[in-house]
Design a protein around this motif. Sequence first.
Motif, PDB file in Angstrom:
ATOM      1  N   ARG A  84      -1.541   4.325  28.402  1.00 37.92           N
ATOM      2  CA  ARG A  84      -2.121   5.497  29.084  1.00 37.92           C
ATOM      3  C   ARG A  84      -1.672   5.708  30.438  1.00 37.92           C
ATOM      4  O   ARG A  84      -1.196   5.071  31.009  1.00 37.92           O
ATOM      5  CB  ARG A  84      -3.772   4.862  29.303  1.00 37.92           C
ATOM      6  N   PRO A  85      -1.825   6.949  30.979  1.00 37.46           N
ATOM      7  CA  PRO A  85      -1.394   7.462  32.109  1.00 37.46           C
ATOM      8  C   PRO A  85      -1.955   6.539  33.323  1.00 37.46           C
ATOM      9  O   PRO A  85      -1.335   6.703  34.307  1.00 37.46           O
ATOM     10  CB  PRO A  85      -1.829   8.949  32.337  1.00 37.46           C
ATOM     11  N   THR A  86      -2.997   6.247  33.344  1.00 36.02           N
ATOM     12  CA  THR A  86      -3.900   5.089  34.458  1.00 36.02           C
ATOM     13  C   THR A  86      -4.342   3.999  33.738  1.00 36.02           C
ATOM     14  O   THR A  86      -4.727   4.136  32.487  1.00 36.02           O
ATOM     15  CB  THR A  86      -4.703   5.919  34.925  1.00 36.02           C
ATOM     16  N   THR A  87      -4.391   2.989  34.527  1.00 41.84           N
ATOM     17  CA  THR A  87      -4.958   1.522  33.977  1.00 41.84           C
ATOM     18  C   THR A  87      -5.661   1.344  35.222  1.00 41.84           C
ATOM     19  O   THR A  87      -5.520   0.337  36.062  1.00 41.84           O
ATOM     20  CB  THR A  87      -3.958   0.679  33.516  1.00 41.84           C
ATOM     21  N   PRO A  88      -7.078   1.894  35.418  1.00 41.33           N
ATOM     22  CA  PRO A  88      -7.606   1.757  36.568  1.00 41.33           C
ATOM     23  C   PRO A  88      -8.056   0.368  36.781  1.00 41.33           C
ATOM     24  O   PRO A  88      -7.899  -0.031  38.063  1.00 41.33           O
ATOM     25  CB  PRO A  88      -8.883   2.838  36.708  1.00 41.33           C
ATOM     26  N   ALA A  89      -8.656  -0.095  35.962  1.00 39.75           N
ATOM     27  CA  ALA A  89      -9.380  -1.679  36.281  1.00 39.75           C
ATOM     28  C   ALA A  89      -8.215  -2.669  36.493  1.00 39.75           C
ATOM     29  O   ALA A  89      -8.460  -3.393  37.488  1.00 39.75           O
ATOM     30  CB  ALA A  89     -10.034  -2.051  34.951  1.00 39.75           C
ATOM     31  N   ALA A  90      -7.161  -2.658  35.813  1.00 35.34           N
ATOM     32  CA  ALA A  90      -6.155  -3.477  36.109  1.00 35.34           C
ATOM     33  C   ALA A  90      -5.390  -3.289  37.284  1.00 35.34           C
ATOM     34  O   ALA A  90      -5.059  -4.114  38.000  1.00 35.34           O
ATOM     35  CB  ALA A  90      -4.887  -3.392  34.957  1.00 35.34           C
ATOM     36  N   VAL A  91      -5.034  -1.970  37.768  1.00 36.48           N
ATOM     37  CA  VAL A  91      -4.470  -1.720  39.011  1.00 36.48           C
ATOM     38  C   VAL A  91      -5.502  -2.108  40.139  1.00 36.48           C
ATOM     39  O   VAL A  91      -4.975  -2.729  41.093  1.00 36.48           O
ATOM     40  CB  VAL A  91      -4.044  -0.306  39.191  1.00 36.48           C
ATOM     41  N   ARG A  92      -6.655  -1.857  39.991  1.00 36.71           N
ATOM     42  CA  ARG A  92      -7.748  -2.042  41.368  1.00 36.71           C
ATOM     43  C   ARG A  92      -7.727  -3.522  41.316  1.00 36.71           C
ATOM     44  O   ARG A  92      -7.703  -3.972  42.459  1.00 36.71           O
ATOM     45  CB  ARG A  92      -9.008  -1.407  40.562  1.00 36.71           C
ATOM     46  N   PHE A  93      -7.949  -4.426  40.128  1.00 35.12           N
ATOM     47  CA  PHE A  93      -7.799  -5.621  40.359  1.00 35.12           C
ATOM     48  C   PHE A  93      -6.591  -6.285  40.933  1.00 35.12           C
ATOM     49  O   PHE A  93      -6.726  -7.124  41.969  1.00 35.12           O
ATOM     50  CB  PHE A  93      -8.263  -6.417  39.106  1.00 35.12           C
ATOM     51  N   ALA A  94      -5.535  -5.708  40.457  1.00 36.65           N
ATOM     52  CA  ALA A  94      -4.304  -6.147  41.360  1.00 36.65           C
ATOM     53  C   ALA A  94      -4.201  -5.949  42.754  1.00 36.65           C
ATOM     54  O   ALA A  94      -3.824  -6.757  43.513  1.00 36.65           O
ATOM     55  CB  ALA A  94      -3.145  -5.619  40.512  1.00 36.65           C
ATOM     56  N   CYS A  95      -4.764  -4.695  43.083  1.00 35.57           N
ATOM     57  CA  CYS A  95      -4.559  -4.438  44.331  1.00 35.57           C
ATOM     58  C   CYS A  95      -5.651  -5.323  45.316  1.00 35.57           C
ATOM     59  O   CYS A  95      -5.159  -5.695  46.281  1.00 35.57           O
ATOM     60  CB  CYS A  95      -5.378  -3.008  44.653  1.00 35.57           C
ATOM     61  N   ASP A  96      -6.598  -5.675  44.903  1.00 40.77           N
ATOM     62  CA  ASP A  96      -7.692  -6.561  45.432  1.00 40.77           C
ATOM     63  C   ASP A  96      -6.927  -7.870  45.802  1.00 40.77           C
ATOM     64  O   ASP A  96      -7.019  -8.509  46.686  1.00 40.77           O
ATOM     65  CB  ASP A  96      -8.878  -6.561  44.714  1.00 40.77           C
ATOM     66  N   GLU A  97      -6.208  -8.577  44.564  1.00 38.48           N
ATOM     67  CA  GLU A  97      -5.699  -9.788  44.759  1.00 38.48           C
ATOM     68  C   GLU A  97      -4.619  -9.720  45.506  1.00 38.48           C
ATOM     69  O   GLU A  97      -4.290 -10.500  46.544  1.00 38.48           O
ATOM     70  CB  GLU A  97      -4.990 -10.258  43.319  1.00 38.48           C
ATOM     71  N   ALA A  98      -3.529  -8.506  45.588  1.00 37.24           N
ATOM     72  CA  ALA A  98      -2.459  -8.465  46.666  1.00 37.24           C
ATOM     73  C   ALA A  98      -3.237  -8.455  48.086  1.00 37.24           C
ATOM     74  O   ALA A  98      -2.582  -8.850  48.648  1.00 37.24           O
ATOM     75  CB  ALA A  98      -1.986  -7.406  46.354  1.00 37.24           C
TER      76      ALA A  98
END
Length: 288
Positions: free
Chosen positions: A159-173
């Motif tokens: 999919r062009p975006t994966t908002p939940a995964a990217v959002r979670f990964a950003c928070d962890e970073a």
Amino acid sequence: MDLPIVVGVDGSEPSLRAVDWAADEAALRGASLRLVYASLWERYEGAALADDLGRSSEQIRVQDIVETAARRAHGRHSDLKISTDTLPEEPEYTLVRESRHASLLVTGTRGRSGIAEALLGSVSLSVAGHAHCPMVVVRGSHDNQPGTHGRIVVGVGERPTTPAAVRFACDEARLRGAALDAVRAWRCPAHETTDHPLLVGEPARMHEQQAVEVLEKALHDVPADVEAHRRTVEGHTRDVLVAASRDADLLVVGAERHHRHFGLQLGRVAHGVLHHSACPVAIAPERE
């Protein structure tokens, strides 16, 4: 209301490593920790452990599983707020229900013995496919030493975006002060190759460019204070992400929630990295 980090424990060493990881995560987030033991796990493990220790199964459940896990968590972070519970239910049902009121659900990968390993491994897989919050399955040789690499990897899918995964990964970073590596695998289908000397490489470049564009869309809203890197790699998605996990502290993948009786269904990529990743894996449910 602040939601706790919930850990499914069973007394095995992998589940205690999951407690270690969750305790560190709770300390980073300033969250409470909830340790849950589903007593019907005993059905899978039998009375062998009780016989080995010369104690009743009930004593082992209460004293050697939940309390040992709590002591271990307090040993890592003495100021953590920890609650425990033992529930006479199937572990899959218990943990999926607990995930409704959790900020994060954490499990290990295996149980205590040969047969138990397969069954409890299937518990983690089943729960990962139905959890209502992000779930981390703690695996890998360095899974109880957080922050070793300073790198969080997120797999960006079709999919062009994966908002939940990217959002979670950003928070962890951000929590860890780590870099975010967004990885998109791509492949050139065999039927698109050509032997014409003027067209050699064109199909491959087209698919790689599409992968670059998908990454750009996925990372469009990444906060400025997160150091984000984009990487496209030719190959099967599972293999690319497993390779990326070897020098990562956490691998994050999304999983789409479909309108089916059984809820969230894990795809082949998520299922594959849960089996083969060299680091803990986070499954972030994507809502349709």
